[in-house]
Design an enzyme around this catalytic site. Structure first.
Site, PDB file in Angstrom:
ATOM      1  N   ARG A  55     -18.587 -33.156  81.178  1.00  0.00           N
ATOM      2  CA  ARG A  55     -20.033 -33.467  81.120  1.00  0.00           C
ATOM      3  C   ARG A  55     -20.717 -32.986  82.398  1.00  0.00           C
ATOM      4  O   ARG A  55     -21.783 -32.385  82.372  1.00  0.00           O
ATOM      5  CB  ARG A  55     -20.247 -34.965  80.907  1.00  0.00           C
ATOM      6  N   ASN A  91     -29.843 -42.563  81.971  1.00  0.00           N
ATOM      7  CA  ASN A  91     -29.135 -41.292  82.066  1.00  0.00           C
ATOM      8  C   ASN A  91     -28.421 -41.151  83.408  1.00  0.00           C
ATOM      9  O   ASN A  91     -28.849 -41.720  84.403  1.00  0.00           O
ATOM     10  CB  ASN A  91     -30.104 -40.109  81.884  1.00  0.00           C
ATOM     11  N   HIS A 108     -27.348 -46.934  84.835  1.00  0.00           N
ATOM     12  CA  HIS A 108     -25.933 -46.763  84.459  1.00  0.00           C
ATOM     13  C   HIS A 108     -25.185 -45.866  85.441  1.00  0.00           C
ATOM     14  O   HIS A 108     -24.125 -45.355  85.122  1.00  0.00           O
ATOM     15  CB  HIS A 108     -25.829 -46.205  83.033  1.00  0.00           C
ATOM     16  N   CYS A 116     -13.764 -45.926  94.265  1.00  0.00           N
ATOM     17  CA  CYS A 116     -12.346 -46.212  94.011  1.00  0.00           C
ATOM     18  C   CYS A 116     -12.245 -47.392  93.058  1.00  0.00           C
ATOM     19  O   CYS A 116     -12.972 -48.381  93.188  1.00  0.00           O
ATOM     20  CB  CYS A 116     -11.644 -46.573  95.326  1.00  0.00           C
ATOM     21  N   CYS A 119     -10.489 -50.496  95.516  1.00  0.00           N
ATOM     22  CA  CYS A 119     -11.175 -51.119  96.675  1.00  0.00           C
ATOM     23  C   CYS A 119     -12.687 -50.884  96.632  1.00  0.00           C
ATOM     24  O   CYS A 119     -13.415 -51.396  97.469  1.00  0.00           O
ATOM     25  CB  CYS A 119     -10.586 -50.563  97.973  1.00  0.00           C
ATOM     26  N   SER A 179     -32.349 -44.880  71.898  1.00  0.00           N
ATOM     27  CA  SER A 179     -32.159 -45.668  70.669  1.00  0.00           C
ATOM     28  C   SER A 179     -32.246 -47.152  70.993  1.00  0.00           C
ATOM     29  O   SER A 179     -32.187 -47.991  70.086  1.00  0.00           O
ATOM     30  CB  SER A 179     -30.792 -45.336  70.061  1.00  0.00           C
TER      31      SER A 179
HETATM   32  C1  BV8 Z   1     -22.646 -55.527  80.072  1.00  0.00           C
HETATM   33  C2  BV8 Z   1     -22.240 -44.901  80.652  1.00  0.00           C
HETATM   34  C3  BV8 Z   1     -21.801 -57.605  80.579  1.00  0.00           C
HETATM   35  C4  BV8 Z   1     -22.794 -43.711  81.327  1.00  0.00           C
HETATM   36  C5  BV8 Z   1     -23.140 -46.306  78.956  1.00  0.00           C
HETATM   37  C6  BV8 Z   1     -19.608 -56.845  73.153  1.00  0.00           C
HETATM   38  C7  BV8 Z   1     -18.640 -56.693  74.139  1.00  0.00           C
HETATM   39  C8  BV8 Z   1     -18.958 -56.228  75.419  1.00  0.00           C
HETATM   40  C9  BV8 Z   1     -20.258 -55.911  75.715  1.00  0.00           C
HETATM   41  C10 BV8 Z   1     -21.189 -56.053  74.705  1.00  0.00           C
HETATM   42  C11 BV8 Z   1     -20.900 -56.521  73.452  1.00  0.00           C
HETATM   43  N1  BV8 Z   1     -22.048 -56.537  72.725  1.00  0.00           N
HETATM   44  C12 BV8 Z   1     -23.056 -56.099  73.472  1.00  0.00           C
HETATM   45  C13 BV8 Z   1     -22.548 -55.823  74.672  1.00  0.00           C
HETATM   46  C14 BV8 Z   1     -23.236 -55.343  75.757  1.00  0.00           C
HETATM   47  C15 BV8 Z   1     -23.028 -53.829  75.815  1.00  0.00           C
HETATM   48  C16 BV8 Z   1     -23.901 -53.207  74.753  1.00  0.00           C
HETATM   49  O1  BV8 Z   1     -25.089 -53.211  74.901  1.00  0.00           O
HETATM   50  N2  BV8 Z   1     -23.297 -52.713  73.663  1.00  0.00           N
HETATM   51  C17 BV8 Z   1     -24.132 -52.183  72.580  1.00  0.00           C
HETATM   52  C18 BV8 Z   1     -23.649 -50.811  72.160  1.00  0.00           C
HETATM   53  C19 BV8 Z   1     -24.129 -53.176  71.442  1.00  0.00           C
HETATM   54  N3  BV8 Z   1     -23.472 -53.509  77.136  1.00  0.00           N
HETATM   55  C20 BV8 Z   1     -22.593 -53.430  78.130  1.00  0.00           C
HETATM   56  O2  BV8 Z   1     -21.388 -53.494  78.005  1.00  0.00           O
HETATM   57  C21 BV8 Z   1     -23.230 -53.289  79.502  1.00  0.00           C
HETATM   58  N4  BV8 Z   1     -22.628 -54.230  80.376  1.00  0.00           N
HETATM   59  O3  BV8 Z   1     -23.218 -56.020  79.134  1.00  0.00           O
HETATM   60  O4  BV8 Z   1     -21.908 -56.240  80.930  1.00  0.00           O
HETATM   61  C22 BV8 Z   1     -21.122 -58.269  81.677  1.00  0.00           C
HETATM   62  C23 BV8 Z   1     -21.636 -59.468  82.113  1.00  0.00           C
HETATM   63  C24 BV8 Z   1     -20.986 -60.131  83.099  1.00  0.00           C
HETATM   64  C25 BV8 Z   1     -19.833 -59.588  83.674  1.00  0.00           C
HETATM   65  C26 BV8 Z   1     -19.328 -58.375  83.234  1.00  0.00           C
HETATM   66  C27 BV8 Z   1     -19.982 -57.692  82.227  1.00  0.00           C
HETATM   67  C28 BV8 Z   1     -22.978 -51.886  80.049  1.00  0.00           C
HETATM   68  C29 BV8 Z   1     -23.687 -50.872  79.193  1.00  0.00           C
HETATM   69  C30 BV8 Z   1     -23.565 -49.493  79.822  1.00  0.00           C
HETATM   70  C31 BV8 Z   1     -22.626 -48.672  79.021  1.00  0.00           C
HETATM   71  N5  BV8 Z   1     -22.597 -47.314  79.556  1.00  0.00           N
HETATM   72  N6  BV8 Z   1     -22.953 -45.089  79.421  1.00  0.00           N
HETATM   73  C32 BV8 Z   1     -22.536 -42.514  80.508  1.00  0.00           C
HETATM   74  O5  BV8 Z   1     -21.381 -42.279  80.125  1.00  0.00           O
HETATM   75  O6  BV8 Z   1     -23.519 -41.805  80.272  1.00  0.00           O
HETATM   76  S1  BV8 Z   1     -24.093 -46.536  77.590  1.00  0.00           S
HETATM   77  C33 BV8 Z   1     -24.756 -45.107  76.969  1.00  0.00           C
HETATM   78  O7  BV8 Z   1     -25.783 -45.554  76.060  1.00  0.00           O
HETATM   79  C34 BV8 Z   1     -25.483 -44.225  77.963  1.00  0.00           C
HETATM   80  O8  BV8 Z   1     -25.632 -44.796  79.237  1.00  0.00           O
HETATM   81  C35 BV8 Z   1     -26.857 -44.076  77.327  1.00  0.00           C
HETATM   82  O9  BV8 Z   1     -27.811 -43.798  78.233  1.00  0.00           O
HETATM   83  C36 BV8 Z   1     -27.012 -45.404  76.715  1.00  0.00           C
HETATM   84  C37 BV8 Z   1     -28.125 -45.579  75.741  1.00  0.00           C
HETATM   85  O10 BV8 Z   1     -28.079 -44.515  74.812  1.00  0.00           O
HETATM   86  P1  BV8 Z   1     -29.402 -43.612  74.676  1.00  0.00           P
HETATM   87  O11 BV8 Z   1     -29.738 -43.074  76.014  1.00  0.00           O
HETATM   88  O12 BV8 Z   1     -30.444 -44.391  73.975  1.00  0.00           O
HETATM   89  O13 BV8 Z   1     -28.872 -42.421  73.800  1.00  0.00           O
HETATM   90  P2  BV8 Z   1     -28.684 -42.390  72.214  1.00  0.00           P
HETATM   91  O14 BV8 Z   1     -27.858 -41.198  71.893  1.00  0.00           O
HETATM   92  O15 BV8 Z   1     -28.255 -43.739  71.726  1.00  0.00           O
HETATM   93  O16 BV8 Z   1     -30.158 -42.172  71.655  1.00  0.00           O
HETATM   94  C38 BV8 Z   1     -30.831 -40.952  71.945  1.00  0.00           C
HETATM   95  C39 BV8 Z   1     -32.254 -41.110  71.454  1.00  0.00           C
HETATM   96  O17 BV8 Z   1     -33.003 -39.940  71.779  1.00  0.00           O
HETATM   97  C40 BV8 Z   1     -32.355 -41.289  69.946  1.00  0.00           C
HETATM   98  O18 BV8 Z   1     -33.266 -42.336  69.681  1.00  0.00           O
HETATM   99  C41 BV8 Z   1     -32.904 -39.944  69.463  1.00  0.00           C
HETATM  100  O19 BV8 Z   1     -33.725 -40.089  68.314  1.00  0.00           O
HETATM  101  C42 BV8 Z   1     -33.733 -39.531  70.657  1.00  0.00           C
HETATM  102  N7  BV8 Z   1     -33.935 -38.083  70.793  1.00  0.00           N
HETATM  103  C43 BV8 Z   1     -33.034 -37.100  70.572  1.00  0.00           C
HETATM  104  N8  BV8 Z   1     -33.604 -35.887  70.857  1.00  0.00           N
HETATM  105  C44 BV8 Z   1     -34.865 -36.153  71.286  1.00  0.00           C
HETATM  106  C45 BV8 Z   1     -35.081 -37.540  71.246  1.00  0.00           C
HETATM  107  N9  BV8 Z   1     -36.244 -38.099  71.609  1.00  0.00           N
HETATM  108  C46 BV8 Z   1     -37.226 -37.280  72.021  1.00  0.00           C
HETATM  109  N10 BV8 Z   1     -37.095 -35.929  72.085  1.00  0.00           N
HETATM  110  C47 BV8 Z   1     -35.935 -35.338  71.734  1.00  0.00           C
HETATM  111  N11 BV8 Z   1     -35.820 -33.997  71.802  1.00  0.00           N
HETATM  112 ZN    ZN Z   2      -9.377 -47.612  97.236  1.00  0.00          ZN
END
Ligand code: BV8
Ligand code: ZN
Length: 237
Positions: A55, A91, A108, A116, A119, A179
């Protein structure tokens, strides 16, 4: 006036960066559990390292598009009118910064930052030159270096609290290319609408936010077309 610009992968789509959940997105070709969780990294650090390194190699060649540049114009205009205009992005591609956007909160993390796994030692040194997983740069522990990116099940950085406060106080929230399925980030899109009757402008190919009050506008189409149009109209007012 306070403006918050909340972005997701869709704003970078026209820069050649795949989204996650739409048209052959990243999550359609990779198992989230394997490449975007701590367990996945612990199970197979090489798989995760290569997933993010591929990526990065794409992102490093990517250029901002007219949506990113329109935000730079908007921020410059807001400065002359004493309007606060902050950016909160999900992003990790760094395109907002490449386009000259300021005050960018990366909820994110960033693909050009590392830490690391044991640590927590951090570095901005470009470790992607290595196609192998690297041991801890501190040389004090047996940990492995990983991208400083928030994986599923991991806490977001403290900047999430700042971002939530910015949304609560917002008068306008521009929600561009997301989304809005990932929490707590997705709260940014609508919190201001609940707390402050902020007008939410959703820029997407189809609507994702289920807002049914009059403080909502849907701008259909590609961000590189709709965002510059919005900014032009906003600056004319
Ligand atoms: C947390 C890493 C708690 C970086 C990402 C069950 C178990 C565990 C957790 C959960 C659970 N249920 C819910 C959760 C919480 C979970 C979550 O939300 N899950 C969802 C899926 C249900 N969240 C987490 O786990 C978060 N942490 O809750 O911690 C906690 C509390 C205490 C102690 C410890 C922990 C962490 C979430 C972060 C995950 N990391 N990515 C990377 O690799 O990039 S998420 C990933 O999704 C990316 O970061 C991305 O940015 C993010 C959102 O996606 P979008 O950006 O919206 O992208 P997507 O493809 O979905 O949509 C694109 C959109 O663009 C579409 O709408 C499309 O129509 C549009 N589009 C396309 N082309 C165009 C356009 N629009 C305009 N013009 C265009 N040309
Ligand atoms: Zn270390």
């Amino acid at each position: 006036m306070n403006i918050v610009i909340f972005t997701g992968a869709g704003i970078s789509a026209e820069s050649g960066i795949p989204t996650f959940r739409t048209n052959n997105g990243l999550w359609e070709n990779h198992n989230i559990e394997d490449v975007c969780t701590l367990n996945g990294f612990n199970r197979n650090p090489t798989l995760v390292w290569n997933f993010y390194r591929d990526r990065y190699l794409n992102y490093s060649k990517a250029l901002p598009n007219n949506a990113h540049y329109a935000i730079t114009e908007l921020q410059k205009y807001c400065k002359t009118k004493n309007i606060n205009c902050s950016i909160v992005t999900q992003n990790v591609d760094g395109l907002h910064q490449k386009a000259g956007n300021e005050d960018v909160i990366e909820l994110h993390g960033s693909i050009t930052k590392f830490k690391c796994n044991e640590c927590g030692e951090k570095t901005d040194k470009n470790l992607w030159e290595s196609n192998k997983v690297l041991s801890c740069i501190s040389q004090k522990c047996s940990g492995l270096m990983r991208p400083d990116i928030v994986w599923f099940g991991e806490m977001l950085p403290p900047s999430i609290d700042t971002a939530l406060e910015l949304s609560k106080k917002a008068d306008k929230i521009l929600v561009i290319g997301t989304s809005a399925q990932v929490y707590p980030a997705a709260e940014i899109a609508t919190l201001g609408n609940q707390y402050n009757n902020a007008i939410v402008y959703e820029f997407n190919l189809k609507p994702y936010l289920s807002l049914f009050n009059e403080y909502y506008e849907f701008w259909k189409g590609s961000a590189s077309k709709t965002v510059p149009k919005f900014v032009d109209e906003f600056m004319k007012v």
